[in-house]
Design an enzyme around this catalytic site. Structure first.
Site, PDB file in Angstrom:
ATOM      1  N   GLY A   1     -19.642 -16.387 -18.563  1.00 29.06           N
ATOM      2  CA  GLY A   1     -19.005 -17.690 -18.762  1.00 29.06           C
ATOM      3  C   GLY A   1     -17.667 -17.803 -18.056  1.00 29.06           C
ATOM      4  O   GLY A   1     -17.543 -17.516 -16.876  1.00 29.06           O
TER       5      GLY A   1
ATOM      6  N   HIS B   1     -21.976 -16.975  -6.610  1.00 38.19           N
ATOM      7  CA  HIS B   1     -21.185 -15.775  -6.317  1.00 38.19           C
ATOM      8  C   HIS B   1     -22.055 -14.516  -6.288  1.00 38.19           C
ATOM      9  O   HIS B   1     -23.132 -14.460  -6.892  1.00 38.19           O
ATOM     10  CB  HIS B   1     -20.076 -15.594  -7.357  1.00 38.19           C
ATOM     11  CG  HIS B   1     -20.592 -15.383  -8.754  1.00 38.19           C
ATOM     12  ND1 HIS B   1     -21.068 -14.170  -9.204  1.00 38.19           N
ATOM     13  CD2 HIS B   1     -20.708 -16.234  -9.800  1.00 38.19           C
ATOM     14  CE1 HIS B   1     -21.463 -14.275 -10.464  1.00 38.19           C
ATOM     15  NE2 HIS B   1     -21.257 -15.529 -10.846  1.00 38.19           N
TER      16      HIS B   1
ATOM     17  N   ARG C   1     -29.737 -19.837 -24.098  1.00 40.36           N
ATOM     18  CA  ARG C   1     -29.649 -19.544 -22.671  1.00 40.36           C
ATOM     19  C   ARG C   1     -30.407 -20.557 -21.823  1.00 40.36           C
ATOM     20  O   ARG C   1     -29.955 -20.935 -20.749  1.00 40.36           O
ATOM     21  CB  ARG C   1     -30.210 -18.145 -22.370  1.00 40.36           C
ATOM     22  CG  ARG C   1     -29.354 -17.000 -22.852  1.00 40.36           C
ATOM     23  CD  ARG C   1     -29.882 -15.676 -22.314  1.00 40.36           C
ATOM     24  NE  ARG C   1     -29.691 -15.592 -20.863  1.00 40.36           N
ATOM     25  CZ  ARG C   1     -30.249 -14.663 -20.101  1.00 40.36           C
ATOM     26  NH1 ARG C   1     -31.076 -13.773 -20.619  1.00 40.36           N
ATOM     27  NH2 ARG C   1     -30.007 -14.643 -18.802  1.00 40.36           N
ATOM     28  N   ARG C   2     -31.569 -21.001 -22.289  1.00 41.12           N
ATOM     29  CA  ARG C   2     -32.464 -21.731 -21.417  1.00 41.12           C
ATOM     30  C   ARG C   2     -32.658 -23.202 -21.747  1.00 41.12           C
ATOM     31  O   ARG C   2     -33.195 -23.941 -20.921  1.00 41.12           O
ATOM     32  CB  ARG C   2     -33.852 -21.058 -21.397  1.00 41.12           C
ATOM     33  CG  ARG C   2     -33.835 -19.598 -21.039  1.00 41.12           C
ATOM     34  CD  ARG C   2     -33.109 -19.317 -19.731  1.00 41.12           C
ATOM     35  NE  ARG C   2     -33.668 -20.042 -18.591  1.00 41.12           N
ATOM     36  CZ  ARG C   2     -33.126 -20.038 -17.380  1.00 41.12           C
ATOM     37  NH1 ARG C   2     -32.015 -19.385 -17.173  1.00 41.12           N
ATOM     38  NH2 ARG C   2     -33.685 -20.697 -16.386  1.00 41.12           N
TER      39      ARG C   2
ATOM     40  N   ASP D   1     -19.251  -7.615 -12.086  1.00 42.15           N
ATOM     41  CA  ASP D   1     -19.270  -6.424 -12.928  1.00 42.15           C
ATOM     42  C   ASP D   1     -20.009  -6.679 -14.235  1.00 42.15           C
ATOM     43  O   ASP D   1     -20.757  -5.833 -14.727  1.00 42.15           O
ATOM     44  CB  ASP D   1     -17.824  -5.984 -13.207  1.00 42.15           C
ATOM     45  CG  ASP D   1     -17.745  -4.679 -13.971  1.00 42.15           C
ATOM     46  OD1 ASP D   1     -18.415  -3.716 -13.564  1.00 42.15           O
ATOM     47  OD2 ASP D   1     -17.024  -4.617 -14.982  1.00 42.15           O
TER      48      ASP D   1
ATOM     49  N   ARG E   1     -14.626 -14.224  -9.092  1.00 40.80           N
ATOM     50  CA  ARG E   1     -15.888 -13.804  -8.485  1.00 40.80           C
ATOM     51  C   ARG E   1     -16.413 -14.845  -7.507  1.00 40.80           C
ATOM     52  O   ARG E   1     -16.998 -14.505  -6.477  1.00 40.80           O
ATOM     53  CB  ARG E   1     -16.930 -13.478  -9.559  1.00 40.80           C
ATOM     54  CG  ARG E   1     -17.273 -14.594 -10.543  1.00 40.80           C
ATOM     55  CD  ARG E   1     -18.085 -14.009 -11.708  1.00 40.80           C
ATOM     56  NE  ARG E   1     -18.566 -15.001 -12.660  1.00 40.80           N
ATOM     57  CZ  ARG E   1     -17.869 -15.480 -13.688  1.00 40.80           C
ATOM     58  NH1 ARG E   1     -16.625 -15.072 -13.880  1.00 40.80           N
ATOM     59  NH2 ARG E   1     -18.404 -16.350 -14.532  1.00 40.80           N
TER      60      ARG E   1
ATOM     61  N   HIS F   1     -21.119 -20.933  -9.432  1.00 41.11           N
ATOM     62  CA  HIS F   1     -21.786 -20.089 -10.420  1.00 41.11           C
ATOM     63  C   HIS F   1     -23.209 -20.568 -10.702  1.00 41.11           C
ATOM     64  O   HIS F   1     -23.564 -21.712 -10.397  1.00 41.11           O
ATOM     65  CB  HIS F   1     -20.973 -20.096 -11.721  1.00 41.11           C
ATOM     66  CG  HIS F   1     -19.555 -19.681 -11.506  1.00 41.11           C
ATOM     67  ND1 HIS F   1     -19.117 -18.393 -11.693  1.00 41.11           N
ATOM     68  CD2 HIS F   1     -18.469 -20.395 -11.092  1.00 41.11           C
ATOM     69  CE1 HIS F   1     -17.825 -18.328 -11.407  1.00 41.11           C
ATOM     70  NE2 HIS F   1     -17.408 -19.525 -11.036  1.00 41.11           N
ATOM     71  N   GLY F   2     -23.984 -19.703 -11.334  1.00 44.41           N
ATOM     72  CA  GLY F   2     -25.384 -19.989 -11.598  1.00 44.41           C
ATOM     73  C   GLY F   2     -25.613 -21.320 -12.280  1.00 44.41           C
ATOM     74  O   GLY F   2     -26.435 -22.127 -11.836  1.00 44.41           O
ATOM     75  N   ASN F   3     -24.879 -21.581 -13.352  1.00 45.38           N
ATOM     76  CA  ASN F   3     -25.139 -22.805 -14.121  1.00 45.38           C
ATOM     77  C   ASN F   3     -24.403 -24.027 -13.595  1.00 45.38           C
ATOM     78  O   ASN F   3     -24.945 -25.135 -13.629  1.00 45.38           O
ATOM     79  CB  ASN F   3     -24.810 -22.577 -15.593  1.00 45.38           C
ATOM     80  CG  ASN F   3     -25.856 -21.714 -16.275  1.00 45.38           C
ATOM     81  OD1 ASN F   3     -26.994 -22.116 -16.409  1.00 45.38           O
ATOM     82  ND2 ASN F   3     -25.472 -20.508 -16.679  1.00 45.38           N
TER      83      ASN F   3
ATOM     84  N   GLU G   1     -18.243 -21.507 -14.275  1.00 43.16           N
ATOM     85  CA  GLU G   1     -19.507 -21.234 -14.938  1.00 43.16           C
ATOM     86  C   GLU G   1     -19.566 -21.950 -16.285  1.00 43.16           C
ATOM     87  O   GLU G   1     -18.540 -22.330 -16.860  1.00 43.16           O
ATOM     88  CB  GLU G   1     -19.666 -19.713 -15.120  1.00 43.16           C
ATOM     89  CG  GLU G   1     -20.912 -19.249 -15.850  1.00 43.16           C
ATOM     90  CD  GLU G   1     -22.216 -19.686 -15.201  1.00 43.16           C
ATOM     91  OE1 GLU G   1     -22.430 -20.897 -15.058  1.00 43.16           O
ATOM     92  OE2 GLU G   1     -23.031 -18.817 -14.863  1.00 43.16           O
TER      93      GLU G   1
ATOM     94  N   TYR H   1     -19.853 -19.807 -22.310  1.00 36.79           N
ATOM     95  CA  TYR H   1     -20.789 -19.245 -23.281  1.00 36.79           C
ATOM     96  C   TYR H   1     -20.193 -19.100 -24.675  1.00 36.79           C
ATOM     97  O   TYR H   1     -20.852 -18.586 -25.587  1.00 36.79           O
ATOM     98  CB  TYR H   1     -21.327 -17.896 -22.790  1.00 36.79           C
ATOM     99  CG  TYR H   1     -22.538 -18.048 -21.895  1.00 36.79           C
ATOM    100  CD1 TYR H   1     -23.773 -18.417 -22.413  1.00 36.79           C
ATOM    101  CD2 TYR H   1     -22.440 -17.847 -20.527  1.00 36.79           C
ATOM    102  CE1 TYR H   1     -24.883 -18.582 -21.589  1.00 36.79           C
ATOM    103  CE2 TYR H   1     -23.544 -18.003 -19.694  1.00 36.79           C
ATOM    104  CZ  TYR H   1     -24.763 -18.368 -20.247  1.00 36.79           C
ATOM    105  OH  TYR H   1     -25.854 -18.531 -19.424  1.00 36.79           O
TER     106      TYR H   1
END
Length: 206
Positions: A23, A10, A115-116, A14, A61, A158-160, A88, A91
């Protein structure tokens, strides 16, 4: 037979702008995020890309990014399936917190691990491994069969959730995936062989 899958993270949200853990929270796109999604649609349209079906998450999003892209390729009314399997990574207790504030509270090293790392989840949340445990079965049962039937498929997520798919498609190790970051609004075009292996991958820079 063409077998095409386009994955798109996406556009900027914001909370991305505010440096917050997002998340499963549901903030909207920023003006920049809208512009990124529109640019992605324009770029794919220039490539004469047309889709047969689209998939997105349960969060706005990703849904709005998907719609902007479909508008851009002239397919505003295309059938789009929404599912939280593509949401996502959750989190947990970090959701809504500023990333810098989290580092002050738990320490740089601990937040970096949450996070990683591949399999260490934040408190009350999901690791990337946990995220893959819900995205991959959905991909295998719902998305991949559409691709393998010769369709062009758009997946805006989403990113993850997308990193968990990229890890499998690109055959990355649990260590290699940690260094992979997906740009907001950047399409990745995969072509598949008849045996479901990846024939080619192209990242479309905006």
């Amino acid at each position: 037979m063409e077998r095409t899958l386009v994955l798109v993270r996406h556009g900027q949200s914001d909370w991305n702008l505010k440096n917050l853990f997002t998340g499963w929270k549901d903030p909207d796109l920023t003006e920049q995020g809208v512009s990124e999604a529109i640019a992605a649609g324009k770029k794919l349209n220039e490539m004469a890309m047309k889709f047969d079906i689209a998939f997105t998450s349960d969060l706005q999003r990703a849904q709005k990014t998907c719609q902007h892209i479909l508008d851009g390729v002239g397919q505003s009314d295309l059938k789009t399936i929404r599912d939280q399997a593509l949401n996502e990574r959750d989190y947990g207790d970090l959701a809504g917190l500023n990333k810098d504030d989290a580092r002050k509270k738990w320490g740089e090293e601990q937040v970096h691990i949450w996070r990683r790392s591949y399999d260490v989840p934040p408190p009350g949340g999901e690791s990337l491994k946990d995220t893959a445990a819900r995205t991959l079965p959905y991909f295998i049962t719902d998305i991949l069969p559409q691709v393998m039937s010769g369709k062009s498929v758009l997946c805006a997520a989403h990113g993850n959730s997308l990193r968990s798919l990229v890890m499998v498609l690109d055959r990355l190790t649990t260590t290699e995936i940690l260094d992979v970051n997906l740009g907001t609004g950047v399409p990745m075009v995969y072509k598949f062989n008849a045996d479901t292996s990846v024939l080619s991958k192209e990242i479309i820079n905006l």
